[in-house]
Design a protein around this motif. Structure first.
Motif, PDB file in Angstrom:
ATOM      1  N   SER A 109      33.626  37.235  23.726  1.00 33.10           N
ATOM      2  CA  SER A 109      34.678  37.219  22.401  1.00 33.10           C
ATOM      3  C   SER A 109      35.841  37.303  22.395  1.00 33.10           C
ATOM      4  N   GLU A 110      36.807  38.137  23.725  1.00 29.18           N
ATOM      5  CA  GLU A 110      37.628  38.825  23.582  1.00 29.18           C
ATOM      6  C   GLU A 110      38.577  37.601  24.623  1.00 29.18           C
ATOM      7  N   LEU A 111      37.966  37.372  25.534  1.00 30.22           N
ATOM      8  CA  LEU A 111      38.693  36.746  26.508  1.00 30.22           C
ATOM      9  C   LEU A 111      38.709  35.532  25.645  1.00 30.22           C
ATOM     10  N   SER A 112      37.896  34.856  25.181  1.00 29.84           N
ATOM     11  CA  SER A 112      38.293  34.265  24.052  1.00 29.84           C
ATOM     12  C   SER A 112      39.566  33.567  23.060  1.00 29.84           C
ATOM     13  N   ALA A 113      39.267  34.928  22.873  1.00 28.89           N
ATOM     14  CA  ALA A 113      40.376  34.812  21.272  1.00 28.89           C
ATOM     15  C   ALA A 113      41.625  35.197  22.377  1.00 28.89           C
ATOM     16  N   TRP A 114      42.108  35.701  23.484  1.00 22.38           N
ATOM     17  CA  TRP A 114      43.647  35.298  23.959  1.00 22.38           C
ATOM     18  C   TRP A 114      44.060  34.484  24.770  1.00 22.38           C
ATOM     19  N   LEU A 115      42.446  33.670  24.853  1.00 23.62           N
ATOM     20  CA  LEU A 115      42.490  32.148  25.997  1.00 23.62           C
ATOM     21  C   LEU A 115      43.357  30.679  24.700  1.00 23.62           C
ATOM     22  N   GLU A 116      42.798  31.440  23.743  1.00 20.37           N
ATOM     23  CA  GLU A 116      43.172  30.439  22.464  1.00 20.37           C
ATOM     24  C   GLU A 116      44.670  30.644  22.166  1.00 20.37           C
ATOM     25  N   ALA A 117      44.518  32.364  21.756  1.00 22.29           N
ATOM     26  CA  ALA A 117      45.649  33.291  21.206  1.00 22.29           C
ATOM     27  C   ALA A 117      46.944  32.662  22.240  1.00 22.29           C
ATOM     28  N   ILE A 118      46.688  32.126  23.687  1.00 25.73           N
ATOM     29  CA  ILE A 118      48.119  31.462  24.337  1.00 25.73           C
ATOM     30  C   ILE A 118      48.284  29.796  23.998  1.00 25.73           C
ATOM     31  N   GLY A 119      46.772  29.343  24.411  1.00 24.41           N
ATOM     32  CA  GLY A 119      47.067  27.293  24.326  1.00 24.41           C
ATOM     33  C   GLY A 119      47.655  27.532  23.147  1.00 24.41           C
ATOM     34  N   THR A 120      47.683  28.072  22.127  1.00 23.65           N
ATOM     35  CA  THR A 120      47.970  28.049  20.339  1.00 23.65           C
ATOM     36  C   THR A 120      49.071  28.317  19.978  1.00 23.65           C
ATOM     37  N   ARG A 121      49.829  29.234  20.522  1.00 21.36           N
ATOM     38  CA  ARG A 121      50.302  30.199  20.059  1.00 21.36           C
ATOM     39  C   ARG A 121      51.904  30.701  21.110  1.00 21.36           C
ATOM     40  N   ARG A 122      51.277  30.683  22.412  1.00 19.21           N
ATOM     41  CA  ARG A 122      52.178  31.288  23.670  1.00 19.21           C
ATOM     42  C   ARG A 122      52.110  32.588  23.800  1.00 19.21           C
ATOM     43  N   ASP A 123      51.144  33.451  23.446  1.00 18.08           N
ATOM     44  CA  ASP A 123      50.937  35.028  23.583  1.00 18.08           C
ATOM     45  C   ASP A 123      50.980  35.717  23.657  1.00 18.08           C
ATOM     46  N   LYS A 124      51.608  36.594  24.583  1.00 13.78           N
ATOM     47  CA  LYS A 124      52.556  36.500  25.980  1.00 13.78           C
ATOM     48  C   LYS A 124      51.919  37.978  25.616  1.00 13.78           C
ATOM     49  N   VAL A 125      51.256  38.527  24.642  1.00 15.25           N
ATOM     50  CA  VAL A 125      50.614  39.840  25.586  1.00 15.25           C
ATOM     51  C   VAL A 125      49.669  39.365  25.537  1.00 15.25           C
ATOM     52  N   ALA A 126      49.020  38.553  24.415  1.00 10.56           N
ATOM     53  CA  ALA A 126      46.866  37.478  25.745  1.00 10.56           C
ATOM     54  C   ALA A 126      47.155  37.873  26.663  1.00 10.56           C
ATOM     55  N   PHE A 127      48.639  37.081  27.062  1.00 10.62           N
ATOM     56  CA  PHE A 127      48.279  36.897  28.141  1.00 10.62           C
ATOM     57  C   PHE A 127      48.316  37.956  29.295  1.00 10.62           C
ATOM     58  N   ALA A 128      49.024  38.942  28.869  1.00  7.89           N
ATOM     59  CA  ALA A 128      49.090  40.585  30.072  1.00  7.89           C
ATOM     60  C   ALA A 128      47.636  40.477  29.336  1.00  7.89           C
ATOM     61  N   HIS A 129      47.069  40.858  28.527  1.00  5.67           N
ATOM     62  CA  HIS A 129      46.122  41.039  28.640  1.00  5.67           C
ATOM     63  C   HIS A 129      44.948  40.292  29.672  1.00  5.67           C
ATOM     64  N   LEU A 130      44.626  39.122  29.015  1.00  6.67           N
ATOM     65  CA  LEU A 130      43.653  38.565  30.460  1.00  6.67           C
ATOM     66  C   LEU A 130      44.696  38.492  31.443  1.00  6.67           C
ATOM     67  N   PHE A 131      45.577  38.700  32.501  1.00  2.00           N
ATOM     68  CA  PHE A 131      46.238  38.800  33.422  1.00  2.00           C
ATOM     69  C   PHE A 131      45.424  39.996  34.009  1.00  2.00           C
ATOM     70  N   ARG A 132      45.507  41.251  33.068  1.00  2.00           N
ATOM     71  CA  ARG A 132      45.310  42.401  33.549  1.00  2.00           C
ATOM     72  C   ARG A 132      43.711  42.925  34.069  1.00  2.00           C
ATOM     73  N   PHE A 133      42.527  41.610  33.264  1.00  3.07           N
ATOM     74  CA  PHE A 133      41.707  41.602  33.639  1.00  3.07           C
ATOM     75  C   PHE A 133      40.747  40.498  34.804  1.00  3.07           C
ATOM     76  N   PHE A 134      42.227  39.964  35.067  1.00  6.56           N
ATOM     77  CA  PHE A 134      41.066  38.779  35.569  1.00  6.56           C
ATOM     78  C   PHE A 134      42.529  38.893  37.004  1.00  6.56           C
ATOM     79  N   ALA A 135      43.078  38.956  37.254  1.00  7.64           N
ATOM     80  CA  ALA A 135      44.166  39.569  38.907  1.00  7.64           C
ATOM     81  C   ALA A 135      43.481  39.985  39.670  1.00  7.64           C
ATOM     82  N   PRO A 136      43.520  40.653  39.654  1.00  5.50           N
ATOM     83  CA  PRO A 136      42.237  41.331  40.595  1.00  5.50           C
ATOM     84  C   PRO A 136      41.648  41.646  40.927  1.00  5.50           C
ATOM     85  N   LYS A 137      40.746  40.272  40.196  1.00  2.00           N
ATOM     86  CA  LYS A 137      39.553  39.378  40.542  1.00  2.00           C
ATOM     87  C   LYS A 137      39.859  38.583  41.511  1.00  2.00           C
TER      88      LYS A 137
END
Length: 209
Positions: A27-55
């Motif tokens: 749910s959190e990941l989906s919410a961040w993706l939605e925030a990026i897609g609809t509002r270009r939310d950089k804070v949400a992108f930073a959260h998503l980046f920190r989660f996925f980048a190491p993987k």
């Protein structure tokens, strides 16, 4: 700028934390993706980046056996996530599935380009050193013709690859100087140069010879 944001995040990329991964749900990941897609939310992108980048980085290490290419995969994947987040549909799949599909597509694309060509060979083939092969008075004229010929091909490269080729070969900057000027990791500069040279080689072919 997006590249500046990604570069800053990459410099502070954490290693994967198993316990932290359990704290974040779909749910959190989906919410961040939605925030990026609809509002270009950089804070949400930073959260998503920190989660996925190491993987993604770990996947890149296994895929390419090369740290620079792994970092390039992180950068290109997350750039595409930012650009294509508006296409994600939560009712059609998990956010992890969607982002890993973006990652795999990018890794396949990179593999196609780098497995056949080596950076050293491409550099020598496309940019031959012709010192002492012609009288000095002809050097400027021939350099001008070469640059004119190459400019048509350079224009077909992605902007980020154009910057690298122009910086290294036209402005005569070192890899380190260009990385500092563009605020990019040194490995990213070298990776983009290799990709750019591969594409130029394919476009120019025997015409250059």
């Amino acid at each position: 700028m997006l590249q500046t944001t990604i570069s800053r995040l990459m410099l502070n990329m954490p290693e994967p934390l198993k316990n932290r991964a359990k704290d974040i749900n779909h749910s959190e990941l989906s919410a961040w993706l939605e925030a990026i897609g609809t509002r270009r939310d950089k804070v949400a992108f930073a959260h998503l980046f920190r989660f996925f980048a190491p993987k993604i980085k770990n996947f890149g290490r296994m895929q390419f056996k090369n740290e620079a290419e792994a970092m390039e995969l992180v950068q290109e994947t997350m750039t595409n996530v930012w650009r294509k987040a508006h296409l994600y549909q939560a009712d059609k799949g998990a956010p992890t599935t969607w982002i890993y599909a973006v990652m795999r597509n990018m890794s396949f694309d990179m593999l196609r380009k780098i497995q056949t060509y080596r950076e050293e060979t491409l550099s020598e083939d496309i940019w031959p050193l012709e010192q002492n092969t012609q009288p000095p008075e002809h050097d400027d004229f021939n350099d001008h013709l070469l640059i004119q010929h190459l400019n048509a091909h350079l224009a077909t490269l992605p902007e980020n690859q154009q910057q690298i080729v122009i910086g290294i070969y036209i402005k005569q900057l070192t890899h380190e100087e260009l990385a500092q000027q563009l605020n990019l990791p040194l490995g990213t500069v070298k990776s983009r140069l290799r990709l750019a040279l591969a594409r130029l080689r394919l476009q120019m072919g025997e015409q250059h010879d």
